[in-house]
Design a protein around this motif. Structure first.
Motif, PDB file in Angstrom:
ATOM      1  N   CYS A 108       0.842  -1.196   0.000  1.00 46.01           N
ATOM      2  CA  CYS A 108       0.000   0.000   0.000  1.00 46.01           C
ATOM      3  C   CYS A 108       0.881   1.251   0.000  1.00 46.01           C
ATOM      4  O   CYS A 108       1.521   1.561   1.011  1.00 46.01           O
ATOM      5  N   VAL A 109       0.902   1.950  -1.111  1.00 46.04           N
ATOM      6  CA  VAL A 109       1.785   3.106  -1.268  1.00 46.04           C
ATOM      7  C   VAL A 109       0.938   4.371  -1.382  1.00 46.04           C
ATOM      8  O   VAL A 109       0.116   4.491  -2.296  1.00 46.04           O
ATOM      9  N   PRO A 110       1.100   5.345  -0.482  1.00 53.21           N
ATOM     10  CA  PRO A 110       0.359   6.598  -0.593  1.00 53.21           C
ATOM     11  C   PRO A 110       0.648   7.286  -1.935  1.00 53.21           C
ATOM     12  O   PRO A 110       1.792   7.314  -2.400  1.00 53.21           O
ATOM     13  N   ALA A 111      -0.411   7.862  -2.517  1.00 50.55           N
ATOM     14  CA  ALA A 111      -0.280   8.504  -3.831  1.00 50.55           C
ATOM     15  C   ALA A 111      -0.934   9.880  -3.809  1.00 50.55           C
ATOM     16  O   ALA A 111      -1.972  10.078  -3.161  1.00 50.55           O
ATOM     17  N   ARG A 112      -0.325  10.821  -4.528  1.00 49.37           N
ATOM     18  CA  ARG A 112      -0.916  12.149  -4.663  1.00 49.37           C
ATOM     19  C   ARG A 112      -0.588  12.708  -6.037  1.00 49.37           C
ATOM     20  O   ARG A 112       0.388  12.320  -6.684  1.00 49.37           O
ATOM     21  N   LEU A 113      -1.412  13.673  -6.467  1.00 52.19           N
ATOM     22  CA  LEU A 113      -1.232  14.325  -7.765  1.00 52.19           C
ATOM     23  C   LEU A 113      -0.905  15.798  -7.555  1.00 52.19           C
ATOM     24  O   LEU A 113      -1.772  16.582  -7.154  1.00 52.19           O
ATOM     25  N   PRO A 114       0.329  16.230  -7.797  1.00 50.22           N
ATOM     26  CA  PRO A 114       0.647  17.658  -7.752  1.00 50.22           C
ATOM     27  C   PRO A 114      -0.009  18.356  -8.947  1.00 50.22           C
ATOM     28  O   PRO A 114       0.308  18.055 -10.097  1.00 50.22           O
ATOM     29  N   VAL A 115      -0.932  19.245  -8.678  1.00 50.53           N
ATOM     30  CA  VAL A 115      -1.819  19.712  -9.744  1.00 50.53           C
ATOM     31  C   VAL A 115      -1.173  20.723 -10.680  1.00 50.53           C
ATOM     32  O   VAL A 115      -1.624  20.884 -11.820  1.00 50.53           O
ATOM     33  N   ASN A 161      -3.025  21.725   2.568  1.00 54.69           N
ATOM     34  CA  ASN A 161      -2.056  21.319   1.549  1.00 54.69           C
ATOM     35  C   ASN A 161      -2.697  20.721   0.303  1.00 54.69           C
ATOM     36  O   ASN A 161      -2.008  20.349  -0.634  1.00 54.69           O
ATOM     37  N   GLY A 162      -4.030  20.610   0.267  1.00 54.21           N
ATOM     38  CA  GLY A 162      -4.674  20.051  -0.919  1.00 54.21           C
ATOM     39  C   GLY A 162      -6.023  19.459  -0.604  1.00 54.21           C
ATOM     40  O   GLY A 162      -6.566  19.640   0.496  1.00 54.21           O
ATOM     41  N   LEU A 163      -6.571  18.760  -1.572  1.00 50.68           N
ATOM     42  CA  LEU A 163      -7.824  18.035  -1.381  1.00 50.68           C
ATOM     43  C   LEU A 163      -7.513  16.562  -1.183  1.00 50.68           C
ATOM     44  O   LEU A 163      -6.709  15.985  -1.926  1.00 50.68           O
ATOM     45  N   SER A 164      -8.151  15.975  -0.189  1.00 55.14           N
ATOM     46  CA  SER A 164      -8.023  14.548   0.039  1.00 55.14           C
ATOM     47  C   SER A 164      -9.299  13.876  -0.459  1.00 55.14           C
ATOM     48  O   SER A 164     -10.389  14.132   0.056  1.00 55.14           O
ATOM     49  N   ALA A 165      -9.149  13.048  -1.490  1.00 57.22           N
ATOM     50  CA  ALA A 165     -10.296  12.366  -2.098  1.00 57.22           C
ATOM     51  C   ALA A 165     -10.645  11.146  -1.243  1.00 57.22           C
ATOM     52  O   ALA A 165     -10.008  10.097  -1.356  1.00 57.22           O
ATOM     53  N   VAL A 166     -11.638  11.289  -0.378  1.00 59.93           N
ATOM     54  CA  VAL A 166     -11.984  10.232   0.569  1.00 59.93           C
ATOM     55  C   VAL A 166     -12.696   9.081  -0.132  1.00 59.93           C
ATOM     56  O   VAL A 166     -12.314   7.924  -0.005  1.00 59.93           O
ATOM     57  N   TYR A 167     -13.736   9.408  -0.905  1.00 58.71           N
ATOM     58  CA  TYR A 167     -14.506   8.356  -1.570  1.00 58.71           C
ATOM     59  C   TYR A 167     -15.435   9.022  -2.579  1.00 58.71           C
ATOM     60  O   TYR A 167     -15.918  10.134  -2.356  1.00 58.71           O
ATOM     61  N   HIS A 203      -1.815  22.443  -3.287  1.00 55.30           N
ATOM     62  CA  HIS A 203      -0.722  21.731  -3.938  1.00 55.30           C
ATOM     63  C   HIS A 203      -1.142  20.465  -4.669  1.00 55.30           C
ATOM     64  O   HIS A 203      -0.730  20.233  -5.817  1.00 55.30           O
ATOM     65  N   ALA A 204      -1.931  19.594  -4.012  1.00 53.07           N
ATOM     66  CA  ALA A 204      -2.112  18.246  -4.562  1.00 53.07           C
ATOM     67  C   ALA A 204      -3.466  17.666  -4.207  1.00 53.07           C
ATOM     68  O   ALA A 204      -4.127  18.093  -3.261  1.00 53.07           O
ATOM     69  N   VAL A 205      -3.851  16.670  -4.997  1.00 50.72           N
ATOM     70  CA  VAL A 205      -4.984  15.809  -4.661  1.00 50.72           C
ATOM     71  C   VAL A 205      -4.405  14.524  -4.079  1.00 50.72           C
ATOM     72  O   VAL A 205      -3.600  13.844  -4.729  1.00 50.72           O
ATOM     73  N   TYR A 206      -4.811  14.208  -2.865  1.00 55.11           N
ATOM     74  CA  TYR A 206      -4.343  12.994  -2.189  1.00 55.11           C
ATOM     75  C   TYR A 206      -5.327  11.874  -2.497  1.00 55.11           C
ATOM     76  O   TYR A 206      -6.508  11.961  -2.169  1.00 55.11           O
ATOM     77  N   LEU A 207      -4.819  10.813  -3.139  1.00 50.89           N
ATOM     78  CA  LEU A 207      -5.672   9.763  -3.694  1.00 50.89           C
ATOM     79  C   LEU A 207      -5.709   8.489  -2.855  1.00 50.89           C
ATOM     80  O   LEU A 207      -6.304   7.501  -3.288  1.00 50.89           O
ATOM     81  N   GLY A 208      -5.113   8.510  -1.688  1.00 54.02           N
ATOM     82  CA  GLY A 208      -5.106   7.282  -0.901  1.00 54.02           C
ATOM     83  C   GLY A 208      -3.973   6.372  -1.324  1.00 54.02           C
ATOM     84  O   GLY A 208      -2.889   6.832  -1.688  1.00 54.02           O
TER      85      GLY A 208
END
Length: 235
Positions: free
Chosen positions: A67-74, A164-170, A200-205
């Motif tokens: 399980c690797v945390p992933a994010r998108l720097p927009v 620091n960004g949006l965290s996409a929960v579900y 900065h980023a969208v955090y995708l889990g």
């Protein structure tokens, strides 16, 4: 900044992994007595934590690091041809941000989504208590982004707005509108909204290389993975 070393965390006993059936998982949770503060949450997201309901957590497995945390720097994101088509296909939708709340309209959409798209998962069968505990939390930073066609609800992106960004929960959506690619559109919309807010980023889990349901995350580039305690662009 918060002194993260002063926070208390608790690890669960080993339990069956939701993503890799042959593995046992252990989860690290922030002490639930710690107030759900947006700044603490943002700083923990920088080291791979996510929110589920009222809890901040991170995988803490001794023998597995899949399980690797992933994010998108927009700032550097540019949609590819397929993503531009998805954006065009959904240009007729209206998006509205509301505070999380329970409604039969939300639950009916969620239940149909789980029943048709995730009947093989641990959230099946859906029920109202599960939906409320998981997603309907009245937290100051949490939003339900409604995607509507006219008055008809097609999708809801449950999203946390952090410093620091949006965290996409579900995200859950109408399974009968497959041609719209609503799940992918919700991510594209959140990327644009993050840029609009100057974050900065969208955090995708978590991204899991050997989990087919996670493969969609690497279709958005550049994507950063949190490996060996730092973020690095996936090449």
């Amino acid at each position: 900044m918060t002194e993260l070393a002063r926070l208390k965390f608790y690890a669960t006993q080993a339990h069956p992994c939701s993503y890799l059936p042959t593995e046992q998982a252990t989860t690290l949770f922030l002490d639930p007595s710690q107030p759900m503060d947006a700044q603490v949450y943002a700083e923990l997201s920088e080291v791979g934590f996510r929110r589920s309901g009222d809890h901040l957590y991170r995988p803490h497995c001794q023998k597995c690091s899949a399980c690797v945390p992933a994010r998108l720097p927009v700032a550097d994101f540019k949609p590819n041809r397929q993503q531009r088509r998805i954006l065009s296909r959904n240009a007729d939708l209206q998006v509205r941000a509301v505070r999380p709340a329970f409604s039969e309209e939300y639950y009916d959409l969620y239940a149909r989504y789980i029943e048709q798209r995730h009947a093989d998962g641990d959230m099946y069968p859906p029920n109202r208590e599960q939906f409320s505990t998981f997603l309907v939390r009245d937290l100051p930073f949490s939003r339900f982004y409604e995607f509507r066609l006219g008055g008809r609800l097609l999708a809801v992106a449950v999203t946390d707005v952090l410093p620091n960004g949006l965290s996409a929960v579900y995200t859950f959506y109408d399974p009968d509108e497959e041609h719209r690619s609503l799940g992918r559109f919700a991510i594209l919309w959140q990327i644009a909204e993050t840029a609009r807010l100057g974050l900065h980023a969208v955090y995708l889990g978590y991204w899991i290389k050997n989990c087919r349901k996670m493969n969609y995350k690497t279709q958005y580039r550049p994507i950063e993975l949190f490996v060996n305690q730092h973020w690095a662009i996936l090449t």
